[in-house]
Design a protein around this motif. Structure first.
Motif, short mmCIF file in Angstrom:
data_model
loop_
_atom_site.label_atom_id
_atom_site.label_comp_id
_atom_site.label_asym_id
_atom_site.label_seq_id
_atom_site.Cartn_x
_atom_site.Cartn_y
_atom_site.Cartn_z
N SER A 106 0.68 -1.13 -0.52
CA SER A 106 0.09 0.50 -0.16
C SER A 106 0.88 1.39 0.20
CB SER A 106 -1.36 -0.31 1.61
OG SER A 106 -0.47 0.04 2.29
N GLN A 108 0.45 5.58 -0.33
CA GLN A 108 0.07 6.94 -0.29
C GLN A 108 1.31 7.92 0.06
OE1 GLN A 108 -3.21 7.90 2.60
NE2 GLN A 108 -3.42 9.95 1.84
N GLY A 113 -3.89 10.82 -3.01
CA GLY A 113 -5.05 9.84 -2.41
C GLY A 113 -4.52 7.83 -1.95
N ALA A 114 -4.71 7.39 -1.14
CA ALA A 114 -4.46 6.16 -0.05
C ALA A 114 -4.36 5.32 -1.77
CB ALA A 114 -4.68 5.66 0.18
N THR A 149 0.82 4.79 -8.57
CA THR A 149 0.50 5.51 -7.86
C THR A 149 -0.56 6.76 -8.08
OG1 THR A 149 1.75 7.25 -8.70
CG2 THR A 149 2.62 5.74 -6.37
#
Length: 160
Positions: A106, A108, A113-114, A149
């Motif tokens: 993950s 961010q 935004g994540a 991303t």
């Protein structure tokens, strides 16, 4: 016959030294990628080493080629990545190499935004600059089922 035998021995020694040097590059770059990623995940600041000449990259946003003449590490509001299946090819032992791997987790980027399921193919070109491996190019492309991303890249050239 002696000349032929001497030539064969020299060739064997040269090939062996080349292979040992290439193997050392593979080990050094693989360990560097894993260590830099560990630091980035802990500090939330990109820990990669970039070349003094700048860095060219195709980012996982799907945008155009970017050139950053003075790259500094990205900052993150959250990052937890894991490099998998790292393959390093030594092009010129001790001087130039390419690493290819999958990056999953993950991410961010600060102010964006994540991305909960970041999954990309990564290719990075390294040169040995002043005794340390530094990145001169990077190409990051999302894998089907994953995302790149959320940053918007800005295309640039060395002439700008």
């Amino acid at each position: 016959m002696k000349k032929l035998m001497l030539s064969a021995v020299l060739l064997f020694v040269s090939i062996n030294l080349f292979a040992q040097s290439a193997a050392e590059d593979i080990k050094e770059i693989t360990n560097m990628i894993l260590e830099q990623q560990k630091i980035t995940n802990t500090t939330q600041i990109d820990a990669r080493n970039f070349a003094e000449q700048g860095n060219y990259s195709f980012n996982s946003t799907g945008g155009l080629l970017n050139y950053d003449p003075k790259p500094v590490g990205n900052k993150f509001d959250g990052v937890n990545l894991q490099a998998k299946h790292i393959q390093v090819v030594s092009l010129v032992p001790g001087k130039a190499a390419i690493a290819m791997y999958y990056n999953e987790g993950s991410i961010q980027p600060k102010g964006y935004g994540a991305v909960a399921h970041y999954l990309t193919r990564t290719s990075e070109t390294f040169v040995n600059e002043n005794g340390k491996w530094v990145m001169v190019t990077g190409h990051y492309s999302p894998i089907t089922g994953g995302q790149g991303t959320s940053q918007v890249g800005v295309a640039a050239s060395e002439d700008e």
